[in-house]
Enzyme design. Sequence first.
Site, short mmCIF file in Angstrom:
data_model
loop_
_atom_site.label_atom_id
_atom_site.label_comp_id
_atom_site.label_asym_id
_atom_site.label_seq_id
_atom_site.Cartn_x
_atom_site.Cartn_y
_atom_site.Cartn_z
N ALA A 65 27.44 25.76 47.77
CA ALA A 65 27.70 24.43 46.96
C ALA A 65 29.06 23.79 47.42
O ALA A 65 30.06 24.70 47.94
CB ALA A 65 27.71 24.47 45.37
N TYR A 130 30.53 14.68 42.40
CA TYR A 130 30.07 16.31 42.09
C TYR A 130 28.85 16.14 41.06
O TYR A 130 27.58 16.66 41.49
CB TYR A 130 31.23 17.18 41.87
CG TYR A 130 30.66 18.32 41.50
CD1 TYR A 130 30.40 19.41 42.26
CD2 TYR A 130 30.46 18.77 40.01
CE1 TYR A 130 29.70 20.93 42.24
CE2 TYR A 130 30.16 20.14 39.60
CZ TYR A 130 29.73 21.22 40.56
OH TYR A 130 29.13 22.29 40.36
#
Length: 300
Positions: A65, A130
Amino acid sequence: MKLLLLGSNGQLGQAFLHQLLQLQQQRSQFQSLALSRNQLDITDSVALAAQMAAYRPDIVLNCAAYTAVDKAEQQADACFAVNSSAVQQLATLCQQHNSLLVQFSTDYVFAGTRAQPYTEQQATAPLNVYGHSKHSAEQAIQAVCSKYLIFRSSWLFSEYGHNFYRTMLRLAQQQLAAAEQSPAQPLSVVNDQFGCPTYAGDLAAIVLQLLQRYQQQGSLAYGVYHLAGQPAISWYQFAKAIFANQQPAITIVPVSSANYAGAATRPANSALDCTKFCDTFGIAPPQWQAALQQLKQATL
Ligand SMILES: NC(=O)c1ccc[n+]([C@@H]2O[C@H](COP(=O)([O-])OP(=O)(O)OC[C@H]3O[C@@H](n4cnc5c(N)ncnc54)[C@H](OP(=O)(O)O)[C@@H]3O)[C@@H](O)[C@H]2O)c1
């Protein structure tokens, strides 16, 4: 069963790696392949498809990620490429290969305006890039995959990588070193953001426990679950717990998030309610205080 671990050099990836090695020593039935970003960049769609076709995993654990929450505000494309587009392709590949996809998501899918902890029923409303990218991945997986587990977790800490626990230790060392020259500055820590600190090792252990069930039963109750350490606290309270009983004492002062100049807006209360996970699987959520004690004994 064959397990493919992606992003194996990250904080959670390393926690999984460590525990997979232990399972191997206990002659577990898991056969695993762990790949770091250097070994497989998940945004490389050709390489990702080739790896999935070559290994044909039964389970994909996606720990890869883009996690630089503040930087993401300026690098939205890079963030979405890893957290959203690549995960969408991964979900499609998992569907093609009949692989179970295990994805990790975040409390930052919520706006944090509730007084109570968030359940899976509550509406999502990310405040930052995010959070949007991780939410977009959740939607892509649910649209494409029939076998998936999405675990929303929060405030990961561990002996590995970048996290609040390690940052606090580093700042404390600087404070103590500075105190030898002149009066040291206290550490300012935000006291108006609440969440659930989660020890990465606990998260990995619980997920591997579930995957062992999957191995035995051939299925699980797929879906989205909150899985985070309990109880919820503020960053300031977490810092106090980190430095409790430490000698020489570290001075910490509570500050408002208005005094913290991060580029990304963060939720004020993103505490996660793990009742659904607990009721479905009969496994209690992790307790961060016990994990913190053990981590301190091992690292301080
Ligand atoms: N950390 C938290 O507090 C937190 C809270 C809630 C949810 N989560 C979620 O939990 C998961 C694990 O987080 P973490 O704390 O372990 O993050 P991390 O320490 O930043 O690890 C992420 C890993 O992904 C790798 N990576 C980045 N881009 C990649 C790419 N294109 N291809 C392959 N690998 C790539 C990184 O590589 P490099 O090592 O080269 O950078 C890093 O090793 C993530 O899904 C995150 O969103 C984390």
